[in-house]
Design a protein around this motif. Structure first.
Motif, PDB file in Angstrom:
ATOM      1  N   TYR A  73       0.764  -1.157  -0.047  1.00 38.20           N
ATOM      2  CA  TYR A  73       0.002  -0.095  -0.223  1.00 38.20           C
ATOM      3  C   TYR A  73       0.787   1.353  -0.101  1.00 38.20           C
ATOM      4  CZ  TYR A  73      -4.300  -2.538   0.348  1.00 38.20           C
ATOM      5  OH  TYR A  73      -5.242  -3.494  -0.048  1.00 38.20           O
ATOM      6  N   ASP A  76       1.210   1.668  -3.516  1.00 36.62           N
ATOM      7  CA  ASP A  76       0.124   2.292  -3.946  1.00 36.62           C
ATOM      8  C   ASP A  76       0.151   3.935  -3.896  1.00 36.62           C
ATOM      9  OD1 ASP A  76      -0.730   0.027  -4.967  1.00 36.62           O
ATOM     10  OD2 ASP A  76      -2.229  -0.510  -3.472  1.00 36.62           O
ATOM     11  N   ASN A 121      -5.208   2.427 -11.610  1.00 32.66           N
ATOM     12  CA  ASN A 121      -5.105   2.710 -10.104  1.00 32.66           C
ATOM     13  C   ASN A 121      -6.407   2.838  -9.298  1.00 32.66           C
ATOM     14  OD1 ASN A 121      -2.280   3.930  -9.519  1.00 32.66           O
ATOM     15  ND2 ASN A 121      -2.789   5.075 -11.338  1.00 32.66           N
ATOM     16  N   PRO A 123      -9.488   1.789  -7.431  1.00 31.17           N
ATOM     17  CA  PRO A 123      -9.222   1.071  -5.987  1.00 31.17           C
ATOM     18  C   PRO A 123     -10.267  -0.187  -5.935  1.00 31.17           C
ATOM     19  CG  PRO A 123     -10.767   2.839  -5.790  1.00 31.17           C
ATOM     20  CD  PRO A 123     -10.189   2.783  -7.153  1.00 31.17           C
ATOM     21  N   ASP A 125      -9.424  -2.730  -4.543  1.00 34.20           N
ATOM     22  CA  ASP A 125      -9.110  -3.473  -3.257  1.00 34.20           C
ATOM     23  C   ASP A 125     -10.534  -3.302  -2.422  1.00 34.20           C
ATOM     24  OD1 ASP A 125      -6.695  -2.121  -4.476  1.00 34.20           O
ATOM     25  OD2 ASP A 125      -5.856  -3.057  -2.837  1.00 34.20           O
TER      26      ASP A 125
END
Length: 366
Positions: A73, A76, A121, A123, A125
């Motif tokens: 992260y 990221d 990019n 998200p 997640d």
């Protein structure tokens, strides 16, 4: 500066935007190919390489230590900073630098890079967090596995590595070392990714690792089980997979680790094909580059041969012939076949004077 768009004009010599620190952070600008962006682009390429290695490793080997997630992260965040910097990148318009915040942002949003950065990019997640935090024990392990697999979306960022090397190679002053670095990076990434797929194909079930040992077996007909690797440590399993990946890509294939089922054989065929194509590409590129590097030497040798033949046809004295050849040998050692008198002929006279001063500065000082 006026806030109205119609009152803004491109700037030839950009001035600093903003008076306070916060204003400068919001309105600063960066000149493309400037020192800062040059270093930043190298840094973000390194981040993309590290992220590709870490993301694929965590997904294939189901490695989920807190430290690994923290590093992932943090990497990221570096890409989010990269997007922020791109919103502040100046651009040329009619020979003038445009450094106004709104114009710089709009110019970036019109480019292909903006849309790609949004996709790469995105998200994803957040989509997987619902699984990652459901249940305890095996349920939680399954959720972390899903999160790691979803994060493979981040591998799109490796396109940044490809574009970086392409831009470097397109520069006329690009050195051969760029090619070497590119091949090393590509080989490392390709070998690592094949290694990860090779192991994941054998051990696609849930795995639990303690500090040293693998606690759960893989498929009964896989190379891991048939070769007795089920009790090996994570480091040993990765080393064995990487070893197989590299030996198969180079078609060496010692046979100590080999496919045990149809899916592994099919993947081995794919790996050998990719290896042949990749190393063939490297061989062809290196041969072409070396050939171009020797182009001046070949041309100079042809000139020397013509001079030697002319002197022989005119029955020139042998001592004089040797003196002429020695002179041209000296010219080659000095200038490597470059016409130093005319090489900077298209430069302005003042610039040529500065170049001459820089080249002969040591002689002048002495």
């Amino acid at each position: 500066m006026s806030e109205k768009g119609e009152d803004r004009k491109p700037s030839l010599l950009p001035v600093q935007n903003g008076d306070t620190l916060l204003e400068r952070m919001a309105k600063f600008y960066l000149i493309p190919e400037g020192p800062f962006l040059a270093h930043w682009n190298r840094f973000i390429v390194l981040v993309a390489i590290l992220l590709a290695l870490l993301t694929s490793f965590m997904a294939a080997f189901q490695y989920s230590s807190p430290a690994a997630w923290a590093v992932a992260y943090i990497l990221d965040v570096c890409f989010l900073v990269d997007i922020w910097l791109k919103f502040h990148m100046a651009y040329l318009q009619g020979g003038f630098w445009v450094v106004f915040p709104k114009e710089m942002a709009m110019n970036y949003m019109k480019t292909y890079d903006f849309y790609f950065d949004i996709v790469a990019n995105f998200p994803v997640d957040l989509i997987a967090l619902g699984w990652a935090h459901v249940g305890e024990g095996e349920g939680k392990i399954e959720g972390v596995k899903v999160l790691a697999l979803v994060r493979l979306w981040k591998l799109l960022r490796t396109v940044r590595v490809l574009t970086f090397f392409r831009r470097q190679e397109n520069k006329l002053h690009a050195s051969f070392s760029i090619q070497i670095v590119k091949f090393v990076v590509y080989l490392s990434l390709l070998t690592h990714l094949i290694c990860c797929v090779w192991f994941a194909n054998a051990c696609s079930g849930d795995l639990q690792w303690d500090t040293t040992r693998m606690m759960k077996s893989c498929r009964d007909d896989s190379w891991v089980i048939n070769k007795g690797w089920e009790g090996s440590s994570l480091a040993s399993i990765y080393a064995g997979s990487l070893y197989w990946s590299l030996t198969t890509m180079t078609t060496t294939g010692y046979g100590d680790i080999h496919p045990e089922n149809d899916s592994e054989r099919i993947f081995a065929l794919f790996t050998m094909t990719m290896g042949n194509l990749f190393f063939g590409y490297i061989s062809g590129t290196v041969a072409s580059t070396l050939s171009n590097m020797n182009a001046r030497r070949v041309a100079y040798q042809q000139k020397m041969e013509a001079i030697r033949q002319y002197m022989a046809d005119r029955d020139m004295d042998r001592d004089m012939q040797q003196r002429v050849l020695d002179y041209y040998d000296y010219v080659w050692e000095r200038n490597r076949g470059i016409d130093v008198k005319n090489i900077f002929g298209d430069m302005p006279s003042t610039f040529k004077s500065e170049v001459a001063l820089s080249l002969n500065n040591q002689i002048i000082d002495n």
